[in-house]
Design a protein around this motif. Structure first.
Motif, mmCIF file in Angstrom:
data_model
loop_
_atom_site.group_PDB
_atom_site.id
_atom_site.type_symbol
_atom_site.label_atom_id
_atom_site.label_comp_id
_atom_site.label_asym_id
_atom_site.label_seq_id
_atom_site.Cartn_x
_atom_site.Cartn_y
_atom_site.Cartn_z
ATOM 1 N N TYR A 26 -7.673 14.295 25.668
ATOM 2 C CA TYR A 26 -6.535 13.374 25.690
ATOM 3 C C TYR A 26 -5.231 14.141 25.870
ATOM 4 O O TYR A 26 -4.380 13.773 26.679
ATOM 5 N N THR A 27 -5.080 15.232 25.133
ATOM 6 C CA THR A 27 -3.861 16.020 25.228
ATOM 7 C C THR A 27 -3.744 16.697 26.581
ATOM 8 O O THR A 27 -2.655 16.786 27.148
ATOM 9 N N ALA A 28 -4.855 17.180 27.122
ATOM 10 C CA ALA A 28 -4.812 17.855 28.418
ATOM 11 C C ALA A 28 -4.466 16.886 29.541
ATOM 12 O O ALA A 28 -3.730 17.231 30.464
ATOM 13 N N LEU A 29 -4.984 15.673 29.468
ATOM 14 C CA LEU A 29 -4.746 14.717 30.545
ATOM 15 C C LEU A 29 -3.376 14.043 30.455
ATOM 16 O O LEU A 29 -2.760 13.772 31.486
ATOM 17 N N THR A 30 -2.906 13.769 29.250
ATOM 18 C CA THR A 30 -1.652 13.034 29.112
ATOM 19 C C THR A 30 -0.476 13.915 28.741
ATOM 20 O O THR A 30 0.667 13.539 28.983
ATOM 21 N N GLY A 31 -0.725 15.073 28.134
ATOM 22 C CA GLY A 31 0.362 15.928 27.666
ATOM 23 C C GLY A 31 1.022 15.388 26.418
ATOM 24 O O GLY A 31 2.083 15.843 26.019
ATOM 25 N N ASP A 32 0.389 14.410 25.785
ATOM 26 C CA ASP A 32 0.925 13.767 24.600
ATOM 27 C C ASP A 32 0.053 14.126 23.406
ATOM 28 O O ASP A 32 -1.128 14.418 23.556
ATOM 29 N N TYR A 33 0.636 14.126 22.220
ATOM 30 C CA TYR A 33 -0.103 14.462 21.012
ATOM 31 C C TYR A 33 -0.366 13.212 20.207
ATOM 32 O O TYR A 33 0.453 12.304 20.162
ATOM 33 N N LEU A 34 -1.496 13.175 19.552
ATOM 34 C CA LEU A 34 -1.802 12.096 18.621
ATOM 35 C C LEU A 34 -1.217 12.493 17.268
ATOM 36 O O LEU A 34 -1.859 13.141 16.457
ATOM 37 N N THR A 35 0.020 12.147 17.042
ATOM 38 C CA THR A 35 0.695 12.554 15.827
ATOM 39 C C THR A 35 1.479 11.393 15.247
ATOM 40 O O THR A 35 1.830 10.457 15.960
ATOM 41 N N TRP A 36 1.723 11.472 13.959
ATOM 42 C CA TRP A 36 2.501 10.440 13.289
ATOM 43 C C TRP A 36 3.922 10.909 13.023
ATOM 44 O O TRP A 36 4.653 10.259 12.338
#
Length: 80
Positions: A26-36
């Motif tokens: 997910y991070t590699a494809l979107t460049g976004d982090y799953l963070t709060w």
């Protein structure tokens, strides 16, 4: 009597590694982090790892998930 050898305790490192794989992809494809976090820098400079090579970032996510699974397994075994 409680069964100490549950499937989730035995498989928790591999489940953690699988979730790490999904998070890394997910991070590699979107460049976004799953963070709060609302503001500030992420805890780990993961973007630097993905800039070196995407597989390095994914591997770090997998290792973190695997280690978290081992910690969960260890804590589960230490319970009375």
């Amino acid at each position: 009597m409680v069964d100490r050898h549950r499937w989730d305790g035995r498989w928790s490192p591999w489940i953690g590694a699988l979730f790490g794989l999904f998070g890394g992809i997910y991070t590699a494809l979107t460049g976004d982090y799953l963070t709060w976090r609302v503001y500030g820098d992420p805890v780990l400079p993961m973007d630097a790892l993905f800039d070196i090579h995407p597989l390095l970032g994914i591997a770090v996510f997998i290792l973190i998930g695997f280690a978290a699974g081992w910690i969960i397994r260890l804590l589960d075994r230490l319970k009375p």
